[in-house]
Every structure is written in structure tokens, then in C-alpha cells.
Design a protein around this motif. Structure first.
Motif, PDB file in Angstrom:
ATOM      1  N   VAL A 345      62.471  56.864 123.503  1.00  8.75           N
ATOM      2  CA  VAL A 345      62.255  57.945 122.539  1.00  8.75           C
ATOM      3  C   VAL A 345      61.381  57.463 121.381  1.00  8.75           C
ATOM      4  O   VAL A 345      60.461  58.153 120.938  1.00  8.75           O
ATOM      5  CB  VAL A 345      63.614  58.467 122.025  1.00  8.75           C
ATOM      6  N   VAL A 346      61.622  56.247 120.889  1.00 15.35           N
ATOM      7  CA  VAL A 346      60.827  55.704 119.788  1.00 15.35           C
ATOM      8  C   VAL A 346      59.372  55.557 120.196  1.00 15.35           C
ATOM      9  O   VAL A 346      58.445  55.908 119.439  1.00 15.35           O
ATOM     10  CB  VAL A 346      61.407  54.340 119.342  1.00 15.35           C
ATOM     11  N   VAL A 347      59.132  55.047 121.399  1.00 16.44           N
ATOM     12  CA  VAL A 347      57.750  54.860 121.876  1.00 16.44           C
ATOM     13  C   VAL A 347      57.029  56.193 121.977  1.00 16.44           C
ATOM     14  O   VAL A 347      55.880  56.348 121.522  1.00 16.44           O
ATOM     15  CB  VAL A 347      57.762  54.128 123.239  1.00 16.44           C
ATOM     16  N   ILE A 348      57.704  57.197 122.564  1.00 15.63           N
ATOM     17  CA  ILE A 348      57.084  58.514 122.720  1.00 15.63           C
ATOM     18  C   ILE A 348      56.798  59.138 121.351  1.00 15.63           C
ATOM     19  O   ILE A 348      55.730  59.723 121.115  1.00 15.63           O
ATOM     20  CB  ILE A 348      57.990  59.438 123.562  1.00 15.63           C
ATOM     21  N   ASN A 355      52.526  57.990 113.473  1.00 19.48           N
ATOM     22  CA  ASN A 355      52.816  57.516 112.129  1.00 19.48           C
ATOM     23  C   ASN A 355      54.176  56.826 112.130  1.00 19.48           C
ATOM     24  O   ASN A 355      55.159  57.383 112.635  1.00 19.48           O
ATOM     25  CB  ASN A 355      52.816  58.694 111.139  1.00 19.48           C
ATOM     26  N   LEU A 356      54.222  55.624 111.562  1.00 20.40           N
ATOM     27  CA  LEU A 356      55.474  54.865 111.570  1.00 20.40           C
ATOM     28  C   LEU A 356      56.548  55.535 110.731  1.00 20.40           C
ATOM     29  O   LEU A 356      57.730  55.529 111.088  1.00 20.40           O
ATOM     30  CB  LEU A 356      55.223  53.446 111.062  1.00 20.40           C
ATOM     31  N   SER A 362      62.484  60.436 112.200  1.00 22.64           N
ATOM     32  CA  SER A 362      63.010  61.124 113.391  1.00 22.64           C
ATOM     33  C   SER A 362      64.060  60.295 114.105  1.00 22.64           C
ATOM     34  O   SER A 362      65.090  60.827 114.570  1.00 22.64           O
ATOM     35  CB  SER A 362      61.855  61.435 114.350  1.00 22.64           C
ATOM     36  N   VAL A 363      63.828  58.980 114.169  1.00 20.99           N
ATOM     37  CA  VAL A 363      64.742  58.112 114.925  1.00 20.99           C
ATOM     38  C   VAL A 363      66.082  57.958 114.211  1.00 20.99           C
ATOM     39  O   VAL A 363      67.111  57.734 114.851  1.00 20.99           O
ATOM     40  CB  VAL A 363      64.070  56.742 115.165  1.00 20.99           C
ATOM     41  N   VAL A 364      66.109  58.098 112.891  1.00 21.20           N
ATOM     42  CA  VAL A 364      67.368  57.978 112.141  1.00 21.20           C
ATOM     43  C   VAL A 364      68.418  58.950 112.673  1.00 21.20           C
ATOM     44  O   VAL A 364      69.625  58.692 112.616  1.00 21.20           O
ATOM     45  CB  VAL A 364      67.108  58.202 110.636  1.00 21.20           C
ATOM     46  N   ASP A 505      43.518  62.849 108.177  1.00 21.09           N
ATOM     47  CA  ASP A 505      43.015  64.223 108.229  1.00 21.09           C
ATOM     48  C   ASP A 505      43.159  64.831 109.612  1.00 21.09           C
ATOM     49  O   ASP A 505      43.180  66.057 109.750  1.00 21.09           O
ATOM     50  CB  ASP A 505      41.533  64.257 107.801  1.00 21.09           C
ATOM     51  N   GLN A 506      43.211  64.000 110.625  1.00 21.69           N
ATOM     52  CA  GLN A 506      43.269  64.503 112.001  1.00 21.69           C
ATOM     53  C   GLN A 506      44.621  64.185 112.620  1.00 21.69           C
ATOM     54  O   GLN A 506      45.364  63.312 112.151  1.00 21.69           O
ATOM     55  CB  GLN A 506      42.161  63.870 112.853  1.00 21.69           C
ATOM     56  N   GLU A 507      44.931  64.885 113.716  1.00 24.77           N
ATOM     57  CA  GLU A 507      46.137  64.621 114.485  1.00 24.77           C
ATOM     58  C   GLU A 507      45.969  63.320 115.260  1.00 24.77           C
ATOM     59  O   GLU A 507      44.855  62.814 115.418  1.00 24.77           O
ATOM     60  CB  GLU A 507      46.415  65.779 115.452  1.00 24.77           C
ATOM     61  N   PRO A 508      47.073  62.731 115.774  1.00 23.78           N
ATOM     62  CA  PRO A 508      46.950  61.507 116.574  1.00 23.78           C
ATOM     63  C   PRO A 508      46.010  61.687 117.761  1.00 23.78           C
ATOM     64  O   PRO A 508      45.824  62.800 118.284  1.00 23.78           O
ATOM     65  CB  PRO A 508      48.390  61.260 117.044  1.00 23.78           C
TER      66      PRO A 508
END
Length: 529
Positions: A345-348, A355-356, A362-364, A505-508
Motif C-alpha cells: 500500500v505504501v509503495v502504491i 509525495n512523501l 495516508s499511511v497513518v 505544479d503538475q501531477e505525478p
């Protein structure tokens, strides 16, 4: 109401995060004390009724003992099923009650029902077996020896090891199997009986009366009471041989005059072996609510202390059936799957969010939701087993869904806010509140719909319900906890971490590449609806 919760969480973010941390820490400590098992307790409450009928054949036991007892027990409050076995000299009845019945109430019902039954004189009063379950057999302990005979080995197992094990809280019964049971034996000489005109019943009565210490009142001397009793308990074959059958003309006729008394072994009805060698096996059964792992550790410590005190040559073998080994392997496998699922899940998340900080927020939700789900199971009296952990394992992906929706919307809103002139930008708290409020309805409806899908599991009857209900409870509790995290902890973390983050400014890149593939497919689908 949800808006007020989100607003409260943003205004008191330090309190919310501190509370979440406390739940995580103290919840983990509480979970560490939960009972651990392979499966939930699948057995319905039952009571075992054991009745000994020495000398009676199985047909007589069935007709005169088992049938009257079954007739009295059948139809008792909460009784679901009766099962019985009638063998030579013994009757065993299992009275099974409905799921959820309190075991002590069940035992009271059975005791009251068998109290008024009239049984033949030679039949002992019915006795209730210990409180246990079909999954209560936790280990076998073997005693072997090359130098000690089977009589002495069985005696050590029954009088030393078994009694020490029964003193451990949580153990309901220890059943010895194998070896030779020591007993005093009198081999009567028929010719001597005929010569002295003595019946076999007279010899049996003399033996029965020989081994006891009768009371004889008390003697008062100088204000002090002294108890008077006759010391007649037999301690050796010679003592029994000296028992008097009758006295004629001042001459006593003793048991040794008509029989040879000695030590021997009971007729065997079974045997036991360890490593293809004769042994005495102790079957250890636990009480239903006992923690198998803790109980097994206490048994191991006791056996380590007991081993040096046993007769020379007696070896305690514990490397055989141990339910704790199955539990540890099963729970470890499921826990490994849960951990690996969390890593995936973290990798995905990292690939899609790019973004870290957003990934961390999210992972919390995963550990908080898992701990909250297990706390709910602990509060309802459940155990930590493969079904509860399995429910959380299959829920890992869903546990972060609520948080992802909120974090992604907050991140997008902050990106849009950065593109505006400085004078037109709103405070970060207002942006986070608006972004979290926009998706709260979608998060709530998605959570409720998934919970509704799992609700039928809670109404499954019988064995299926006992097996699958903990899985559904773990899944639903974890999902409900993830929703609460998404409207409290997630907004607080977003306000604390994201406003100071560098927002591109842009998405991943992965999302941009997927959209380039998806856009023509979407255009074609809309054009050919």
C-alpha cells in the motif's frame, strides 16, 4: 455534524494527534494481553456427565444408567443436543447447549436435572466433567524411562506431574494415558475358601473395611481434648493380608489365609508410546478463556523446575503436539501477510501521490485503524486469531481509502491555491477545511455501503457464524475507525504538514502517463455512449 468534527480537529490539532498517539500506544499494550488462538472458539458450551457402573455390561449401562439420565437431561433449558457412549462399567453423556449460553449456568441446569435420578445401588453418583472445549487440548507431555518400570512411571505421572500441572491457573484437566496403574491385588484360593467355609463376598468386605482410620471420639484430660482414632489404613500388601475376615473360637481368620495379596497392575484398556517406546502420556486441557500461549509458557517453566526432582532415569518429553506451535505459526503467517500488504500500500501510494508527506498522512490510517479494530474485538471478549487478523489483512487497502480521498483533495486544493495571486490566497486552515468538507459525504457513503455488505456475516447461525463473525467484526471495526481517522487525524496532519510542503505544479508522472492512455478511451466511450 461532520463539519463540526473536522473544524474541531483543525482547531485542536495538537489534542487530536496526542489522543491518536495515546490510542496507538496504550491500544498496542492492551492488544498484547489479548488471548491468542488459531481460530475463534467454535464449540458450543457443553457439560460432560460421567457415571461409573462397576461390573455392568454395556447393554445394562445403556438401559439402566444412560437412558434414565438422557431422559432427565433432554428438554432442559437451552439444551441443543445430547450425545452418549455406554461402555463396560461407564456411561459418558455430552450435553450440548445453545451458542452463547453461560457455561456455569449450563452446569447448574445439568446438576439439578441429574440430582433426582434413581440409579442401581452399584452405580456411583453421576459426576460432571471439567470445564473445557473441543479445542481445549493444548499439549501432550510424555514421560519415558529406560530404568523405571511402567508401574512406577505411571505413579510418578499421576501423583507428581499431574498434580503440579493442575495447580496452574487455566488448566481444567490433565488425563494420563498409558503405563500400568498400580493396585493391591488379592488372588483368592478357592480350596481355602471351601476349607474355611468363607464366601468371596466376605473376603471383599474384609478388604474394604481394612484400609481406613475409624474415629473413636475424644478423650478429655486436664482440660485438654485428645482425638481418639484407630490407625488401620493399609500401606502395604502385608497390611491387607493381616485383615481379619472373622473370628471363630478366639481364632482370627485373616485374608492371607485364603488369598495371596500383592502389588500388581490393573487390566489394561489401552496403551501409549513415544518414539516407538512405551511411555505415559499426559493430555493437558485448558479452560475456555485461558490464553494458550501464556499457559504453555507456564507449563514449560513448571516442567523445567520439576525435571530434576523426578526419579533418576525419568525423562519429560515435550516435543510433540503443542497447540501453541500451531498458533504461533498461523498468527505469524497472517501477521506477515498484513505487514506485506501494508508495504505494498505504501509503495502504491508513493507512486500515485508522488509525495512523501501525503503518503505518510495516508499511511497513518493503517496502524490506527488496525489497533482500533482489535480494541473493539477485545472489548467484546474476542481473541487474537487468524480470522480477526485475516479480516484486517483483507481490509488493509480499504483502510487507507478514506484518508487518500481526503489527502488527495487537500493536496489538489493547495496546488490550486498556490497558482492564485498572493493577495487572493486563503489561509491554509480554511483551504484544508473546505477540501475535507467536500469529500466527507463521499467518504461516509462509501464506508456505510461496504459495512452494509458485511452485515449478513453477523446473522449467520451455528458454526459458520462463530467462524466468520470475528472476521466481519474486524473488517467493519477497522473500516469504521478509518472513517473516524479521515475526519479527525487526517485533516489535522494535512494542516500541520502540507502547507509548508513543496507542492509541484503538475501531477505525478505515473498519473500523467495513465491519463494520456485513458483520455482517448474516455473520448471514444463518450462519443459512443
Amino acid at each position: 455534524m461532520l463539519n463540526r468534527i473536522i473544524d474541531f480537529s483543525l482547531r485542536h490539532r495538537t489534542l487530536v494527534l496526542a489522543t491518536a498517539g495515546a490510542i496507538l500506544v496504550f491500544g498496542s499494550l492492551w492488544i498484547g494481553r489479548m488471548p491468542v488462538d488459531v481460530f475463534p472458539d467454535l464449540s458450543a458450551p457443553f457439560v460432560t456427565v460421567i457415571t461409573e457402573a462397576q461390573g455392568m455390561a454395556p447393554e445394562e449401562v445403556e438401559l439402566q444408567v444412560t437412558f434414565p439420565l438422557e431422559s432427565a437431561l433432554n428438554g432442559g433449558p437451552g439444551v441443543r443436543r445430547l450425545r452418549s457412549v455406554s461402555a463396560a462399567g461407564i456411561s459418558v453423556i455430552w450435553v450440548e447447549f445453545d451458542y452463547g449460553e453461560e457455561v456455569y449456568r449450563a452446569r447448574q441446569i445439568v446438576a439439578e436435572r441429574v440430582q433426582g435420578i434413581t440409579l442401581p445401588e452399584q452405580v456411583d453418583a453421576p459426576a460432571l466433567g471439567p470445564i473445557s472445549s473441543i479445542m481445549g487440548e493444548i499439549t501432550f507431555i510424555a514421560l519415558t524411562s529406560e530404568s523405571v518400570d511402567s508401574l512406577e512411571l505411571r505413579l510418578v505421572a499421576e501423583t507428581v506431574v499431574r498434580r503440579a500441572l493442575l495447580a496452574i491457573p487455566g488448566i481444567s484437566q490433565v488425563v494420563p494415558i498409558g503405563g500400568d496403574v498400580r493396585e493391591f491385588q488379592a488372588e483368592v484360593d478357592p480350596a481355602a475358601l471351601a476349607l474355611h467355609g468363607v464366601t468371596l463376598e466376605e473376603v471383599a468386605d474384609a478388604l474394604r473395611q481394612a484400609s481406613r482410620n475409624p474415629a473413636a471420639g475424644f478423650h478429655v484430660d486436664s482440660g485438654q481434648e485428645y482425638l481418639v482414632r484407630g490407625l488401620g489404613r493399609a500401606r502395604s500388601p502385608e497390611d491387607l493380608g493381616a485383615a481379619v475376615i472373622r473370628v471363630r473360637n478366639g481364632v482370627p481368620l485373616m485374608v492371607r489365609d485364603v488369598a495371596q495379596v500383592g502389588l500388581g497392575a490393573e487390566p489394561k484398556r489401552g496403551t501409549a508410546a513415544y518414539g516407538a517406546r512405551p511411555a505415559v502420556i499426559l493430555s493437558v486441557q485448558k479452560q475456555p478463556d485461558a490464553n494458550t500461549l501464556d499457559l504453555t509458557r507456564e507449563i514449560d517453566l513448571l516442567l523445567d523446575e520439576l525435571a530434576p526432582t523426578l526419579p533418576a532415569g525419568v525423562v519429560i518429553e515435550t516435543e510433540n503436539f503443542r497447540q501453541a506451535d500451531f498458533i504461533e505459526v498461523a498468527v505469524r503467517n497472517v501477521a506477515t501477510a498484513l505487514g506485506e500488504g501494508g508495504i505494498l500500500v505504501v509503495v502504491i501510494l508513493l507512486l500515485f501521490l508522488g509525495n512523501l508527506r501525503t503518503t505518510f498522512i495516508s499511511v497513518v490510517a493503517i496502524p490506527l485503524s488496525v489497533v482500533a479494530g482489535l480494541l473493539v474485538i477485545a472489548l467484546v471478549g474476542g481473541s487474537l486469531n487468524t480470522m480477526t487478523l485475516g479480516g484486517l489483512t483483507i481490509a488493509v487497502g480499504a483502510l487507507v481509502d478514506d484518508a487518500i480521498i481526503g489527502v488527495e483533495n487537500v493536496f489538489r486544493r493547495l496546488r490550486l491555491e498556490r497558482s492564485l495571486p498572493a493577495a487572493a490566497r486563503r489561509p491554509p486552515r480554511e483551504v484544508v477545511f473546505q477540501a475535507s468538507s467536500e469529500v466527507r459525504g463521499a467518504i461516509l457513503f462509501a464506508t456505510v455501503i461496504i459495512i452494509l455488505v458485511f452485515l449478513p456475516l453477523f446473522f449467520l447461525p451455528g458454526l459458520e457464524g462463530r467462524l466468520l463473525r470475528p472476521l466481519g467484526l474486524a473488517y467493519v471495526a477497522g473500516l469504521a475507525a478509518s472513517f473516524l481517522v479521515s475526519v479527525t487525524v487526517t485533516p489535522a496532519l494535512c494542516l500541520l504538514i502540507l502547507p509548508s510542503a513543496r507542492i509541484p505544479d503538475q501531477e505525478p508522472a505515473l498519473l500523467r502517463w495513465l491519463k494520456r492512455i485513458y483520455r482517448p478511451v474516455l473520448d471514444w466511450a463518450l462519443g459512443h455512449r
